[in-house]
Design a protein around this motif. Structure first.
Motif, short mmCIF file in Angstrom:
data_model
loop_
_atom_site.label_atom_id
_atom_site.label_comp_id
_atom_site.label_asym_id
_atom_site.label_seq_id
_atom_site.Cartn_x
_atom_site.Cartn_y
_atom_site.Cartn_z
N CYS A 125 13.17 -6.28 10.28
CA CYS A 125 11.96 -5.97 9.51
C CYS A 125 12.17 -4.80 8.55
O CYS A 125 13.02 -3.94 8.75
CB CYS A 125 10.82 -5.60 10.45
N SER A 126 11.36 -4.79 7.50
CA SER A 126 11.15 -3.60 6.68
C SER A 126 9.71 -3.15 6.93
O SER A 126 9.06 -3.64 7.85
CB SER A 126 11.38 -3.94 5.20
N HIS A 127 9.20 -2.25 6.08
CA HIS A 127 7.78 -1.88 6.16
C HIS A 127 6.87 -3.10 5.94
O HIS A 127 5.72 -3.11 6.35
CB HIS A 127 7.46 -0.85 5.08
N GLN A 128 7.41 -4.11 5.25
CA GLN A 128 6.57 -5.19 4.73
C GLN A 128 5.99 -6.08 5.84
O GLN A 128 4.85 -6.54 5.75
CB GLN A 128 7.39 -6.05 3.78
N ASN A 129 6.78 -6.36 6.86
CA ASN A 129 6.37 -7.35 7.86
C ASN A 129 5.07 -6.94 8.54
O ASN A 129 4.11 -7.72 8.62
CB ASN A 129 7.47 -7.55 8.89
N ALA A 130 5.03 -5.72 9.05
CA ALA A 130 3.82 -5.27 9.73
C ALA A 130 2.68 -5.07 8.73
O ALA A 130 1.52 -5.33 9.04
CB ALA A 130 4.08 -3.98 10.50
N MET A 131 3.01 -4.62 7.53
CA MET A 131 1.97 -4.45 6.51
C MET A 131 1.27 -5.77 6.24
O MET A 131 0.06 -5.83 6.10
CB MET A 131 2.60 -3.90 5.23
N ASP A 132 2.05 -6.85 6.20
CA ASP A 132 1.47 -8.17 5.95
C ASP A 132 0.81 -8.75 7.20
O ASP A 132 -0.23 -9.42 7.09
CB ASP A 132 2.56 -9.16 5.50
N LYS A 133 1.41 -8.57 8.37
CA LYS A 133 1.04 -9.42 9.50
C LYS A 133 0.49 -8.71 10.73
O LYS A 133 0.05 -9.39 11.66
CB LYS A 133 2.27 -10.25 9.91
N ALA A 134 0.53 -7.40 10.80
CA ALA A 134 0.13 -6.74 12.05
C ALA A 134 -1.39 -6.54 12.17
O ALA A 134 -1.88 -6.23 13.25
CB ALA A 134 0.86 -5.42 12.22
N GLU A 135 -2.12 -6.69 11.06
CA GLU A 135 -3.59 -6.68 11.10
C GLU A 135 -4.16 -5.38 11.68
O GLU A 135 -5.02 -5.38 12.55
CB GLU A 135 -4.11 -7.91 11.88
N TYR A 136 -3.69 -4.26 11.13
CA TYR A 136 -4.15 -2.96 11.61
C TYR A 136 -5.23 -2.34 10.74
O TYR A 136 -5.90 -1.40 11.15
CB TYR A 136 -2.97 -1.98 11.71
N ARG A 137 -5.42 -2.83 9.51
CA ARG A 137 -6.25 -2.09 8.56
C ARG A 137 -7.74 -2.05 8.92
O ARG A 137 -8.39 -1.01 8.78
CB ARG A 137 -6.07 -2.67 7.14
N ARG A 138 -8.29 -3.16 9.37
CA ARG A 138 -9.73 -3.20 9.62
C ARG A 138 -10.14 -2.11 10.60
O ARG A 138 -11.01 -1.29 10.33
CB ARG A 138 -10.15 -4.57 10.16
N LEU A 139 -9.47 -2.07 11.75
CA LEU A 139 -9.88 -1.11 12.77
C LEU A 139 -9.39 0.30 12.47
O LEU A 139 -10.07 1.28 12.79
CB LEU A 139 -9.41 -1.57 14.16
N ALA A 140 -8.22 0.42 11.84
CA ALA A 140 -7.76 1.76 11.45
C ALA A 140 -8.75 2.39 10.48
O ALA A 140 -9.01 3.60 10.54
CB ALA A 140 -6.36 1.68 10.83
N ALA A 141 -9.31 1.58 9.59
CA ALA A 141 -10.32 2.08 8.66
C ALA A 141 -11.58 2.51 9.41
O ALA A 141 -12.21 3.51 9.07
CB ALA A 141 -10.67 1.01 7.63
N GLU A 142 -11.92 1.77 10.43
CA GLU A 142 -13.13 2.12 11.21
C GLU A 142 -12.88 3.40 12.02
O GLU A 142 -13.75 4.27 12.12
CB GLU A 142 -13.46 0.94 12.13
N LEU A 143 -11.69 3.50 12.61
CA LEU A 143 -11.39 4.63 13.49
C LEU A 143 -10.90 5.87 12.74
O LEU A 143 -10.79 6.95 13.33
CB LEU A 143 -10.33 4.22 14.52
N GLY A 144 -10.57 5.70 11.47
CA GLY A 144 -10.10 6.85 10.70
C GLY A 144 -8.67 7.24 10.99
O GLY A 144 -8.33 8.42 11.01
N LEU A 145 -7.80 6.27 11.18
CA LEU A 145 -6.39 6.53 11.44
C LEU A 145 -5.54 6.21 10.21
O LEU A 145 -5.70 5.16 9.59
CB LEU A 145 -5.88 5.64 12.59
#
Lengths: 280, 280
Positions: free
Chosen positions: A56-76
């Motif tokens: 992997c590079s940075h790209q795989n998780a950026m595309d597929k790990a689905e962290y943004r919705r909740l990170a935005a809610e939790l402020g991470l």
């Protein structure tokens, strides 16, 4: 320490960006991704490092790990480093996905010809944090680590060696004993030397045996993961933690494999785990 | 109608699969993805079709649209068709991303040499539904459509032409008037003929002018979308809907671009919109 912006896009009220810089640690250009949550407009936010797995590079998780919705809610803030140095001048084994490009194993190599570039431990623990503190609204007093497979190994070992720096550590399907696992031992032998004592600095179970401590770990592991028995072996971490009195939550997840389908399914649990420990 | 399984993985309690079959409509092998939610173990579930944009296959949204978590919670099956026929025998313009492979525009081409293969309208509305009804726990009486850009165009036009088949339709940044937009007119001219009346069957605003109706549409559009003014132009849909008395919810989303960062941000809203209309 200049930083080039590769791309930025608004996502879930925050900003998903990709950045590039020349690394002193690896003597190469390095690319990484950062998600800045909307709360950063009101002050520095906690930082959660996601360390990716082999190939992997940075790209795989950026595309597929689905962290943004909740990170935005939790402020991470979520930071995704690359997994190795790359480039025409970097020694590599092109046909070997378990070594070289995409397979830095978060070590500082000491053997030639790898020692000059393969210094991902220093890059992730020392150099890149400097960029975060300088260029991003990151609260470096509140950092956590998580990762997948080789990156789970990275999260566990970096946490054990730096318990004052990181408040929380979790992993998806981590390689818990890379010095003996079939897909990691050959790489550590080449980066550090066959039988080198320094290999124990990059092995979670050995670090614990040698007295390193971290308050607690949270680990998810799929039961249908094809690497479970020979590469990952979470029971070895469970045994080491039990002997050392380290609290380990190990969830065996029925029917899940080693892919981002597994990671994204349990991403919310990990983000909440870290938020509980970083937002205090 | 045999179907080959390319891959399946457990995700969010359901199954994300990829399948391949020989299509009568396109006379090629076609690949598509289906997410089956956990509720399917207790009976047939509603089907929501996601139609992708230019250059995409089933893979892009499967990786980046972030629909599985909430689809699993709401009990929606998500189907992702490819966007065109593909293969060495299929006429194409390799260097043109707005025509041919990845750019089927959900039309049945009538002009040579495209008429034999480029029949994505029939594929999506007739052939692939047969596979769903036969091979998957799909309740074909409860179908909805959504999509992005070219796929938003597909969702709107297919809904307008088949209001008895689909209960709900929404779109992310749809091409609302492809017969005049700069990136779609040349393709429709080649598939259907310059000035051909049949082009109006593949244009949401023209279909509405010509008397086609659908109960309501839900549309999100980013204000920082670089294709907004020349390719997308949602105001043309708003005008057509207003004249025809079709209810349109058009949300202009400040600062969002045309990427999956935009789509994934508003995915939950769309899934809930469809679930409200499909689960009755």
């Amino acid at each position: 320490m200049p930083l080039d912006i590769v791309s930025t896009a608004k996502a879930h009220g925050g900003t998903q960006g990709v950045y590039r810089h020349h690394s002193r640690a690896t003597d190469t250009l390095m690319t990484f991704a950062v998600f800045v949550p909307p709360q950063a407009s009101e002050g520095r936010v906690p930082v959660l490092w996601y360390l990716s797995g082999l190939t992997c590079s940075h790209q795989n998780a950026m595309d597929k790990a689905e962290y943004r919705r909740l990170a935005a809610e939790l402020g991470l803030m979520i930071v995704l480093p690359d997994t190795s140095p790359r480039g025409a001048d970097v020694p590599d084994e092109k046909d070997n996905w378990q070594f070289g490009s995409g397979a830095g194993f978060y070590v500082d190599a000491t053997r030639e010809p790898y020692a000059e570039n393969y210094r991902m431990y220093t890059y992730v623990t020392d150099e890149l944090p400097g960029y975060l503190a300088t260029h991003f609204p990151a609260d470096m007093k509140r950092q956590g680590l998580f990762g997948h497979s080789m990156g789970g190994h990275g999260a566990l070992t970096i946490a054990l060696r730096n318990p004052e720096t990181y408040r929380s550590a979790s992993a998806f399907a981590p390689i818990v004993q890379p010095t003996t696992a079939d897909w990691s031992k050959p790489a550590l032998d080449k980066y550090l030397g066959v039988g080198a004592k320094s290999q124990r600095l990059y092995d979670a179970t050995a670090l614990i045996e040698d007295g390193h401590r971290f308050p607690e770990f949270y680990v998810d592991q799929g039961t249908a993961d094809s690497f479970l028995d020979t590469g990952l072996r979470p029971q070895l971490l469970a045994k080491a933690c039990e002997r050392a009195g380290i609290k380990l939550t190990l969830n065996m997840r029925e029917g899940y494999d080693h892919s981002y389908n597994f990671i994204s399914t349990f991403m919310d649990d990990h983000l909440r785990y870290h938020a509980d420990r970083l937002k205090g």
